[in-house]
Design a protein around this motif. Structure first.
Motif: not given
Length: 675
Positions: A76-80
């Motif tokens: 989820l963090r990598r999805l921005g």
């Protein structure tokens, strides 16, 4: 930063995209092995946050392990996302909420009992018929199934729970354990879930606060939810209808531990009006591996359609029988070495077994072959409690005049003869198998050190069985079927597929046998490219060598591999004929193919515009090209086209066939005109 909704749909197939963009607040996603369930779950959360239908600060995403929760959070963090949802296990979230409540009430939190054995060992005493671990398992099963001590005996009898002590005695120990916790002011992990659910019912203010904080619920691996967890989840949800669950009924392998897959299978019944979307495309395994996996599920009857494979074809899985378990272990080690690519990583391969006790011989064979390995999901042989306890007991008995290893062999032999495998509990059988492996290794040790001591045996074992459960070095993984769930490797070796191991001899009821079949399915689908299946015609238990029969599932597996080899031969034959014809025939320009494909692209564009999603979600480019080339005439033929499948064929089949029919009419020759 802002999230691009279009980017969240990039690279998804039609079913994945439909699951991500579905406006249904109550959604069940049935995700087959390798179908990208975590990807879909995280992108659905991000998509809903991006389009404003969900506030990330009010999202709770639940799973079953800290590792899985951490993976959800990382993705989820990598999805921005600007704000991150809360991710965690049922226990972690319940503990945090209870702490908040106790603090608000001015109460001190009770101490957490991290290991039941601290209380159970004194209660059980020195029972030879039931271990502390087995008693803890029974209590955890009862708590998971919402069974109180006074209801345990009847519930255990209905569930065919085989225990070393009578069910009534287990119920008595269960009641004494609960009382001991209360007297000492302790709570265990099961209490966290039960007390949090109780608080949601008994304290309206607390319930309102938690439901305000977590308004949107997402649950991964929903087939593993047990009744206690479901009760808590229902309390968290209240009367709201905003729940998305992901799971695979074919990977439901924890019924013995209290899980209830019916919460997933019957989701639409439990939640009227809910949408159910099935992910039928697999991106992990080759078509050959998926065909064998489908044969496991339906016994080779051909009723189960394999998941649609998106990997290129690979080798047909091998099934090999060895004369003895020792031969099998050495054969597996040779196969591992043969599959190892120069300069490649050993960690690309895994050896999967049904029980922990099977790993001892395999560890030894790998060690002798100089192959680095790591035991995952179970302690290395020497670290297993039953083995450690046996070695300590041998050390206490040992005197210069009395060889303790002979005592162990006699004790294990007597225990083996006392009861049949079917009469033992899982814990008793696991203990016996571990001790029989120890006897066999002890015999090998005394062959080279006739006067060796127990301490010298321990050192010899440490040198010959170097399993490492925590090292991250490059090594072949040795894993039990259960511990392999959620993992994958390019090359998988399944060892010990014999009757009594796969399915395990304790699986007597239809439900238990069905779970064993699903467990083998899980093991098979861990393979990405290559799969090798082995069994032994003779297996040693202590000093006795017993004849073995292949697993009853081997027949279906062999049928599937024979069909795959026959099909591969037909394909090669057809390709040879096609090449020969191409050399003899005149090749015509495929102008009509391009016209049909153009018509299909135009149709897809109109559909995509009408539903407001990218065209690739409706139909992939490769699928459209194959439809234009094959020109199916029926919906069933359309469903068989790679990349289409039954779901898309049912939804879009009539329209696609009309486009093809119109294109065929336009392409038909006009009388009197040259073609």
């Amino acid at each position: 930063m802002d999230v691009d909704e279009g980017a969240l749909l990039s690279g998804l197939d039609a079913h994945q995209g439909a699951a991500v963009v579905s406006p249904a607040p109550m959604l069940c996603i049935l995700a087959g092995a390798g179908s990208g369930k975590t990807r879909v779950l995280t992108r659905r959360i991000a998509y809903r946050c991006a389009n404003g239908s969900t506030d990330a600060r009010h999202v709770l995403a639940l799973t079953f392990t800290r590792k899985a929760a951490g993976e959800l959070g990382s993705r989820l963090r990598r999805l921005g996302l600007r704000d991150l949802p809360t991710t965690g296990t049922f226990h972690a979230v319940a503990w945090a909420q209870l702490h908040t409540r106790w603090k608000g009430l001015g109460q001190s939190a009770p101490a957490l009992l991290d290991r039941k054995s601290r209380l159970l060992a004194p209660l059980l005493g020195r029972s030879a018929r039931m271990s502390v671990g087995e008693l803890a398992t029974e209590i955890e099963w009862a708590r998971a199934r919402l069974v109180a001590p006074d209801g345990y005996a009847a519930a255990a009898a209905r569930a065919d729970r085989r225990t070393g002590l009578a069910h009534a005695k287990v119920a008595e120990l269960y009641a004494r354990y609960e009382n001991e916790k209360r007297m000492r002011g302790l709570v265990d992990f099961d209490d966290l879930l039960a007390r949090c659910a109780d608080a949601m019912v008994d304290d309206p203010a607390f319930a309102a606060a938690q439901r305000w904080r977590f308004r949107h619920l997402f649950v991964d691996e929903y087939q593993d939810v047990n009744p206690l967890q479901h009760r808590l989840l229902s309390a968290w949800a209240g009367d709201r209808r905003d729940l998305c669950v992901v799971g695979d009924p074919n990977q439901a392998i924890y019924r013995w531990n209290g899980a209830d897959a019916s919460f997933l299978v019957r989701f639409a019944e439990h939640h009227p009006g809910a949408e159910v979307i099935e992910l039928v495309d697999s991106y992990r395994s080759t078509p050959e591996v998926l065909a064998v996996a489908a044969a496991v599920l339906d016994g080779g009857a051909g009723r189960v359609r394999p998941l649609a494979a998106h990997r290129p074809s690979g080798p047909v899985p091998d099934i090999v029988a060895y004369p003895t378990d020792d031969d099998e272990a050495r054969g597996v080690a040779r196969a591992v070495r043969d599959a190892h690519q120069p300069g490649g990583r050993w960690a690309r391969q895994a050896i999967l077994v049904r029980t922990n006790a099977q790993t001892a011989l395999i560890e030894q064979a790998l060690r002798r072959a100089g192959i680095p390995y790591r035991v995952r999901g179970a302690a290395p042989f020497l670290a297993r409690p039953d083995v450690g306890a046996a070695l300590r007991e041998l050390g206490r008995r040992e005197t210069p005049a009395r060889p303790a290893l002979a005592d162990l062999a006699a004790t294990v032999g007597a225990e083996r003869d006392a009861r049949t495998d079917e009469a033992r509990t899982d814990a008793e059988q696991s203990r016996l198998e571990a001790l029989e492996a120890l006897v066999r290794l002890g015999d090998e040790f005394t062959a080279v050190e006739p006067t060796g001591t127990v301490q010298e045996l321990r050192s010899w074992l440490a040198a010959n069985l170097q399993g490492d459960d925590v090292s991250e070095r490059d090594a072949v993984e040795v894993v039990t079927f259960h511990a392999a769930k959620g993992l994958e490797w390019p090359v998988v070796h399944l060892a010990g597929l014999e009757d009594g191991l796969v399915p395990i001899s304790h699986a007597r009821t239809d439900e238990a046998k069905a779970e064993e079949r699903r467990l083998l399915y899980v093991a098979v689908t861990r393979a990405e490219q290559a799969l090798r299946i082995t069994w032994a015609e003779e297996r040693s238990f202590g000093e006795r060598a017993l004849r073995r029969k292949p697993s009853p599932y081997i027949g279906a597996l062999r049928t599937a591999t024979h069909q795959l080899r026959a099909a591969a031969g037909e394909v090669m034959h057809d390709r040879g004929l096609a090449r020969a014809r191409a050399r003899l025939e005149v090749t015509h320009e495929p102008g009509a193919y391009g016209e049909v494909l153009h018509a299909l692209h135009e149709w897809r564009r109109r559909v995509a515009d009408s539903v407001g999603m990218p065209g690739g979600i409706v139909f992939g480019d490769d699928a459209l090209a194959e439809v234009a080339r094959v020109r199916p005439a029926t919906v069933d033929q359309l469903a068989a086209v790679p990349g289409v499948g039954a779901v898309k064929a049912a939804e879009y089949g009539a329209d696609v066939l009309r486009v093809l029919a119109r294109a065929s009419l336009a392409d038909a020759p006009v009388p009197g005109l040259p073609r």
